[in-house]
Design a protein around this motif. Structure first.
Motif, PDB file in Angstrom:
ATOM      1  N   ARG A  11       0.745   4.204  -2.753  1.00  0.00           N
ATOM      2  CA  ARG A  11       0.589   5.630  -2.403  1.00  0.00           C
ATOM      3  C   ARG A  11       1.716   6.474  -3.000  1.00  0.00           C
ATOM      4  NH1 ARG A  11      -2.019   3.817   2.492  1.00  0.00           N
ATOM      5  NH2 ARG A  11      -0.037   3.321   3.474  1.00  0.00           N
ATOM      6  N   ARG A  44       0.826  -1.214   0.000  1.00  0.00           N
ATOM      7  CA  ARG A  44       0.000   0.000   0.000  1.00  0.00           C
ATOM      8  C   ARG A  44       0.862   1.267   0.000  1.00  0.00           C
ATOM      9  NH1 ARG A  44      -3.758  -3.164   4.144  1.00  0.00           N
ATOM     10  NH2 ARG A  44      -5.369  -3.915   2.700  1.00  0.00           N
ATOM     11  N   GLU A  45       1.993   1.221   0.674  1.00  0.00           N
ATOM     12  CA  GLU A  45       2.928   2.354   0.657  1.00  0.00           C
ATOM     13  C   GLU A  45       3.448   2.581  -0.765  1.00  0.00           C
ATOM     14  OE1 GLU A  45       4.149   4.548   3.020  1.00  0.00           O
ATOM     15  OE2 GLU A  45       2.564   3.831   4.330  1.00  0.00           O
TER      16      GLU A  45
END
Length: 279
Positions: free
Chosen positions: A249, A245-246
């Motif tokens: 993003r 998810r990082e």
């Protein structure tokens, strides 16, 4: 240095997220998984750190012999000396270790994968088989947990591939399937030259969606009876999915940098699964 100290140092020095999941295990299981993981690191290091493919192939051949001799009762390397006392107790099979070696041999024999089916075979050997062995060490009572372990191994390896696109390109390797590069009109030379583009981002969104699906399928496959014992694997799922998810993003800025989580954050995510059961 004792074999036990050797594998402990090997596991700790890797800086891997796996290390944080091991910390919550009872001592005998922690000793077994640390030795098993150290074996995997030794094999992986042959491919990543030896620049001459011929020398690397010779080293892998040596490891095949060492595994066979170890299961015949004559381990020589400290990793095998640390691992063999746990092999029978936790069902660590000679076949599994040979398959890990086979997977790393693929890194010497090819640098491209035509389609996802071919890539999946590689992921099975270098991650699915590792997940299978780890699940037994953690504590498995239901045969269906093996399917969960293979699916989670796939999810973790797909996350690794997404994270390491840039580093792999420096070694001349592209793990993103050729058919999917063509589908999204991303050229191999763009990956090798680490050219970030909207087309690359679209390709990587496709890869990330596949990884998320694998995580969801893995969690759905884990039998409730084994959920408590398999918490280390669930810790890995939490850490790696947070990493994924990082990366999302950050708009998949993986060609020129390695996105990572801090040790404190990894430890917190592992504790959260251990104490609260939350992914």
């Amino acid at each position: 240095m004792t074999p036990e100290q050797y594998v402990q140092d090997k596991a700790a020095a890797s800086g891997s997220s796996f290390y944080y999941a091991f910390l919550f295990l009872p001592k005998p299981r922690r000793a077994a998984i640390t030795a098993f993981y150290a074996f995997c690191r030794e094999i992986d290091d042959v491919v990543d750190e030896v620049t001459d493919p011929g020398v690397a192939a010779t080293k892998l051949a040596w490891w095949r012999t060492e595994v066979a001799q170890s299961y015949a009762g004559q381990p020589h390397h400290p990793v095998m000396q640390a691992l063999m006392p746990h092999a029978a107790t936790y069902g660590i099979e000679e076949r599994q270790l040979h398959e890990v070696i086979e997977g790393c041999q693929m890194d010497l024999d090819q640098t491209r994968y035509l389609d996802f089916l071919a890539l999946r075979r590689y992921c099975h050997l270098v991650a699915g088989v590792v997940g299978e062995g780890a699940a037994r060490i953690f504590g498995q009572s239901d045969p269906r947990t093996t399917e969960y372990a293979h699916k989670l191994g796939l999810a973790l390896q797909l996350t690794n591939i997404i994270r390491d696109v840039g580093e792999d390109a420096l070694r001349g390797r592209i793990y993103l399937p050729v058919s999917e590069l063509q589908q999204f009109d991303v050229k191999a030379h763009e990956i090798l030259n680490r050219v970030h583009s909207e087309r690359f981002v679209t390709l990587m969104k496709f890869q990330a969606a596949r990884a998320h699906t694998a995580y969801d399928e893995a969690l759905a496959l884990l039998p409730p009876a084994d959920r408590r014992m398999q918490k280390p694997g669930l810790m890995m799922a939490s850490i790696y999915r947070t990493l994924l998810r990082e990366i999302e993003r950050d708009d998949f800025q993986v060609l020129h940098q390695r996105v990572s989580l801090t040790p404190v954050r990894k430890l917190w995510l592992a504790w959260r699964v251990q104490a609260l059961g939350k992914l």
